[in-house]
Design a protein around this motif. Structure first.
Motif, PDB file in Angstrom:
ATOM      1  N   TRP A   1      34.751  33.361  47.460  1.00 29.27           N
ATOM      2  CA  TRP A   1      36.156  33.453  47.076  1.00 29.27           C
ATOM      3  C   TRP A   1      36.662  34.887  46.985  1.00 29.27           C
ATOM      4  O   TRP A   1      37.811  35.170  47.344  1.00 29.27           O
ATOM      5  CB  TRP A   1      36.366  32.742  45.738  1.00 29.27           C
ATOM      6  CG  TRP A   1      35.885  31.331  45.750  1.00 29.27           C
ATOM      7  CD1 TRP A   1      34.788  30.826  45.121  1.00 29.27           C
ATOM      8  CD2 TRP A   1      36.472  30.236  46.464  1.00 29.27           C
ATOM      9  NE1 TRP A   1      34.649  29.482  45.385  1.00 29.27           N
ATOM     10  CE2 TRP A   1      35.669  29.090  46.210  1.00 29.27           C
ATOM     11  CE3 TRP A   1      37.588  30.100  47.288  1.00 29.27           C
ATOM     12  CZ2 TRP A   1      35.949  27.843  46.741  1.00 29.27           C
ATOM     13  CZ3 TRP A   1      37.870  28.851  47.825  1.00 29.27           C
ATOM     14  CH2 TRP A   1      37.063  27.748  47.552  1.00 29.27           C
ATOM     15  N   ASP A   2      35.827  35.796  46.526  1.00 24.30           N
ATOM     16  CA  ASP A   2      36.269  37.183  46.358  1.00 24.30           C
ATOM     17  C   ASP A   2      36.213  37.984  47.652  1.00 24.30           C
ATOM     18  O   ASP A   2      36.689  39.123  47.688  1.00 24.30           O
ATOM     19  CB  ASP A   2      35.414  37.885  45.297  1.00 24.30           C
ATOM     20  CG  ASP A   2      35.820  37.497  43.885  1.00 24.30           C
ATOM     21  OD1 ASP A   2      36.961  37.027  43.709  1.00 24.30           O
ATOM     22  OD2 ASP A   2      34.998  37.659  42.969  1.00 24.30           O
ATOM     23  N   ARG A   3      35.633  37.410  48.708  1.00 26.69           N
ATOM     24  CA  ARG A   3      35.527  38.138  49.972  1.00 26.69           C
ATOM     25  C   ARG A   3      36.375  37.529  51.083  1.00 26.69           C
ATOM     26  O   ARG A   3      36.344  38.010  52.216  1.00 26.69           O
ATOM     27  CB  ARG A   3      34.054  38.200  50.415  1.00 26.69           C
ATOM     28  CG  ARG A   3      33.148  38.904  49.417  1.00 26.69           C
ATOM     29  CD  ARG A   3      31.830  39.327  50.060  1.00 26.69           C
ATOM     30  NE  ARG A   3      31.130  38.207  50.663  1.00 26.69           N
ATOM     31  CZ  ARG A   3      30.315  37.384  50.001  1.00 26.69           C
ATOM     32  NH1 ARG A   3      30.121  37.551  48.701  1.00 26.69           N
ATOM     33  NH2 ARG A   3      29.690  36.396  50.617  1.00 26.69           N
TER      34      ARG A   3
ATOM     35  N   SER B   1      44.951  37.902  39.703  1.00 26.23           N
ATOM     36  CA  SER B   1      44.515  37.773  41.093  1.00 26.23           C
ATOM     37  C   SER B   1      44.846  36.385  41.619  1.00 26.23           C
ATOM     38  O   SER B   1      44.559  35.376  40.957  1.00 26.23           O
ATOM     39  CB  SER B   1      43.006  38.017  41.201  1.00 26.23           C
ATOM     40  OG  SER B   1      42.549  37.742  42.514  1.00 26.23           O
ATOM     41  N   VAL B   2      45.424  36.344  42.816  1.00 28.00           N
ATOM     42  CA  VAL B   2      45.731  35.056  43.434  1.00 28.00           C
ATOM     43  C   VAL B   2      44.459  34.350  43.903  1.00 28.00           C
ATOM     44  O   VAL B   2      44.487  33.148  44.182  1.00 28.00           O
ATOM     45  CB  VAL B   2      46.689  35.227  44.628  1.00 28.00           C
ATOM     46  CG1 VAL B   2      48.016  35.800  44.176  1.00 28.00           C
ATOM     47  CG2 VAL B   2      46.067  36.099  45.715  1.00 28.00           C
ATOM     48  N   ARG B   3      43.361  35.091  43.972  1.00 26.19           N
ATOM     49  CA  ARG B   3      42.102  34.472  44.389  1.00 26.19           C
ATOM     50  C   ARG B   3      41.675  33.365  43.426  1.00 26.19           C
ATOM     51  O   ARG B   3      40.954  32.448  43.822  1.00 26.19           O
ATOM     52  CB  ARG B   3      40.998  35.525  44.492  1.00 26.19           C
ATOM     53  CG  ARG B   3      41.208  36.531  45.606  1.00 26.19           C
ATOM     54  CD  ARG B   3      40.043  37.496  45.714  1.00 26.19           C
ATOM     55  NE  ARG B   3      40.300  38.500  46.734  1.00 26.19           N
ATOM     56  CZ  ARG B   3      40.077  38.324  48.029  1.00 26.19           C
ATOM     57  NH1 ARG B   3      39.576  37.172  48.452  1.00 26.19           N
ATOM     58  NH2 ARG B   3      40.336  39.276  48.893  1.00 26.19           N
ATOM     59  N   ALA B   4      42.116  33.455  42.204  1.00 25.06           N
ATOM     60  CA  ALA B   4      41.759  32.443  41.214  1.00 25.06           C
ATOM     61  C   ALA B   4      42.289  31.064  41.591  1.00 25.06           C
ATOM     62  O   ALA B   4      41.764  30.046  41.137  1.00 25.06           O
ATOM     63  CB  ALA B   4      42.297  32.848  39.843  1.00 25.06           C
TER      64      ALA B   4
ATOM     65  N   LEU C   1      43.117  31.389  34.907  1.00 26.02           N
ATOM     66  CA  LEU C   1      42.309  32.423  35.546  1.00 26.02           C
ATOM     67  C   LEU C   1      43.187  33.423  36.295  1.00 26.02           C
ATOM     68  O   LEU C   1      42.898  34.627  36.303  1.00 26.02           O
ATOM     69  CB  LEU C   1      41.292  31.786  36.496  1.00 26.02           C
ATOM     70  CG  LEU C   1      40.229  32.729  37.067  1.00 26.02           C
ATOM     71  CD1 LEU C   1      39.429  33.386  35.947  1.00 26.02           C
ATOM     72  CD2 LEU C   1      39.296  31.973  38.011  1.00 26.02           C
ATOM     73  N   VAL C   2      44.253  32.953  36.910  1.00 26.80           N
ATOM     74  CA  VAL C   2      45.200  33.865  37.562  1.00 26.80           C
ATOM     75  C   VAL C   2      45.798  34.815  36.528  1.00 26.80           C
ATOM     76  O   VAL C   2      45.899  36.029  36.748  1.00 26.80           O
ATOM     77  CB  VAL C   2      46.317  33.077  38.281  1.00 26.80           C
ATOM     78  CG1 VAL C   2      47.448  34.018  38.706  1.00 26.80           C
ATOM     79  CG2 VAL C   2      45.769  32.346  39.500  1.00 26.80           C
ATOM     80  N   TYR C   3      46.185  34.269  35.390  1.00 32.44           N
ATOM     81  CA  TYR C   3      46.776  35.090  34.326  1.00 32.44           C
ATOM     82  C   TYR C   3      45.776  36.121  33.805  1.00 32.44           C
ATOM     83  O   TYR C   3      46.127  37.284  33.584  1.00 32.44           O
ATOM     84  CB  TYR C   3      47.238  34.189  33.184  1.00 32.44           C
ATOM     85  CG  TYR C   3      47.762  34.936  31.986  1.00 32.44           C
ATOM     86  CD1 TYR C   3      49.044  35.479  31.993  1.00 32.44           C
ATOM     87  CD2 TYR C   3      46.972  35.105  30.854  1.00 32.44           C
ATOM     88  CE1 TYR C   3      49.527  36.176  30.888  1.00 32.44           C
ATOM     89  CE2 TYR C   3      47.441  35.799  29.749  1.00 32.44           C
ATOM     90  CZ  TYR C   3      48.717  36.333  29.779  1.00 32.44           C
ATOM     91  OH  TYR C   3      49.192  37.027  28.689  1.00 32.44           O
ATOM     92  N   ARG C   4      44.529  35.705  33.636  1.00 36.16           N
ATOM     93  CA  ARG C   4      43.524  36.611  33.074  1.00 36.16           C
ATOM     94  C   ARG C   4      43.119  37.691  34.065  1.00 36.16           C
ATOM     95  O   ARG C   4      42.933  38.854  33.679  1.00 36.16           O
ATOM     96  CB  ARG C   4      42.290  35.824  32.643  1.00 36.16           C
ATOM     97  CG  ARG C   4      41.154  36.701  32.145  1.00 36.16           C
ATOM     98  CD  ARG C   4      39.967  35.895  31.682  1.00 36.16           C
ATOM     99  NE  ARG C   4      40.272  35.124  30.480  1.00 36.16           N
ATOM    100  CZ  ARG C   4      39.369  34.389  29.829  1.00 36.16           C
ATOM    101  NH1 ARG C   4      38.122  34.312  30.280  1.00 36.16           N
ATOM    102  NH2 ARG C   4      39.707  33.731  28.748  1.00 36.16           N
ATOM    103  N   THR C   5      42.968  37.332  35.332  1.00 39.10           N
ATOM    104  CA  THR C   5      42.453  38.283  36.319  1.00 39.10           C
ATOM    105  C   THR C   5      43.548  39.001  37.092  1.00 39.10           C
ATOM    106  O   THR C   5      43.262  39.977  37.789  1.00 39.10           O
ATOM    107  CB  THR C   5      41.547  37.556  37.328  1.00 39.10           C
ATOM    108  OG1 THR C   5      42.313  36.561  38.031  1.00 39.10           O
ATOM    109  CG2 THR C   5      40.374  36.893  36.617  1.00 39.10           C
TER     110      THR C   5
ATOM    111  N   PRO D   1      45.947  39.540  52.663  1.00 36.83           N
ATOM    112  CA  PRO D   1      46.801  40.717  52.885  1.00 36.83           C
ATOM    113  C   PRO D   1      46.970  41.513  51.594  1.00 36.83           C
ATOM    114  O   PRO D   1      46.598  41.052  50.506  1.00 36.83           O
ATOM    115  CB  PRO D   1      48.126  40.095  53.336  1.00 36.83           C
ATOM    116  CG  PRO D   1      48.127  38.737  52.717  1.00 36.83           C
ATOM    117  CD  PRO D   1      46.697  38.278  52.747  1.00 36.83           C
ATOM    118  N   ASP D   2      47.528  42.682  51.720  1.00 38.53           N
ATOM    119  CA  ASP D   2      47.797  43.518  50.549  1.00 38.53           C
ATOM    120  C   ASP D   2      48.870  42.850  49.693  1.00 38.53           C
ATOM    121  O   ASP D   2      49.998  42.632  50.134  1.00 38.53           O
ATOM    122  CB  ASP D   2      48.271  44.900  51.008  1.00 38.53           C
ATOM    123  CG  ASP D   2      48.502  45.842  49.831  1.00 38.53           C
ATOM    124  OD1 ASP D   2      48.204  45.439  48.684  1.00 38.53           O
ATOM    125  OD2 ASP D   2      48.984  46.960  50.052  1.00 38.53           O
ATOM    126  N   LEU D   3      48.497  42.505  48.474  1.00 32.63           N
ATOM    127  CA  LEU D   3      49.418  41.828  47.563  1.00 32.63           C
ATOM    128  C   LEU D   3      49.671  42.677  46.320  1.00 32.63           C
ATOM    129  O   LEU D   3      49.869  42.163  45.226  1.00 32.63           O
ATOM    130  CB  LEU D   3      48.849  40.462  47.164  1.00 32.63           C
ATOM    131  CG  LEU D   3      48.607  39.479  48.313  1.00 32.63           C
ATOM    132  CD1 LEU D   3      47.897  38.226  47.811  1.00 32.63           C
ATOM    133  CD2 LEU D   3      49.929  39.109  48.980  1.00 32.63           C
TER     134      LEU D   3
END
Length: 235
Positions: free
Chosen positions: A218-220, A88-91, A82-86, A224-226
């Motif tokens: 999870w998305d909210r 995003s570290v949120r995954a 999911l990190v790879y697809r999105t 920090p700015d990444l």
């Protein structure tokens, strides 16, 4: 046990309070010596009905609740996808949250209550705060397998829904949220790895932890700015 975003906002807290109250009541009852006869009778029956085929089948199926060796590595792989697809570290947040809450709850409870498993050969094995057993031989309460199955399969459901970009169907939720727990609960008791009340306690604790994971937005969650890697990963 996955829900939509709207469901998360309205998921009530009173069931969690009831579950925690039930866990506390069960624990107090065991400390005071209640339900020990029931535990012993169930364990005696299980340990005397270990025909090779059902026993080894149960041993294999019990790995469905093995957090460290089975479930968390699978969750890590799904999180990586999911990190790879999105991008995003949120995954990775559900995996990290599950690891933290299980580490801070299941382990300390096992160490504190110091209860031996049915297979323990020493005295006082059914009692809480066993004065003889120690270390790995006195970590039966609550059942980590049952609690882990609830927590990690909830993570699987959260990640699967994000990877599929849709809400899981009722049967998919049943497959991930109910079936594994039933399998682990039954096999844990049958194999003699845990007392019946250990598994009940693991069930109560696991549901509370799973519901906590479901609630988290999870998305909210502030990050920090990444350089864009903090973008939403779930729907």
């Amino acid at each position: 046990m996955t829900t939509t975003v709207a469901d998360r906002r309205t998921l009530p807290w009173w069931p969690d309070l009831l579950l925690l109250a039930a866990l506390a009541a069960l624990t107090v009852a065991l400390v005071q010596g209640h339900l020990l006869t029931l535990d012993q009778r169930v364990a005696d029956w299980a340990l005397t009905h270990h025909a090779p085929i059902p026993y080894w089948t149960a041993r294999v199926l019990n790995y469905v609740g093995q957090g460290g060796q089975v479930l968390s590595p699978i969750a890590l792989i799904l999180s990586g996808l999911l990190v790879y697809r999105t991008r995003s570290v949120r995954a990775a947040l559900p995996f990290l949250a599950a690891y933290v809450i299980t580490y801070l709850t299941i382990g300390p409870m096992k160490i504190y209550f110091d209860r031996a498993a049915p297979r323990f050969s020493g005295p006082f094995k059914v009692e809480m705060f066993n004065p003889v057993a120690s270390g790995d031989k006195a970590r039966s309460y609550p059942s980590g397998h049952v609690a882990n199955s609830l927590v990690w399969f909830t993570v699987f459901a959260i990640l699967a829904a994000a990877l599929l970009r849709r809400t899981l169907t009722r049967w998919e939720r049943f497959t991930l949220g109910v079936l594994p727990v039933v399998i682990v609960f039954c096999t844990t008791v049958y194999t003699g790895f845990h007392w019946l009340t250990d598994s009940v306690a693991g069930l109560l604790l696991g549901v509370v932890l799973a519901r906590l994971l479901i609630r988290l937005p999870w998305d909210r969650i502030p990050l920090p700015d990444l350089r864009g890697w903090e973008r939403p990963a779930f729907f």
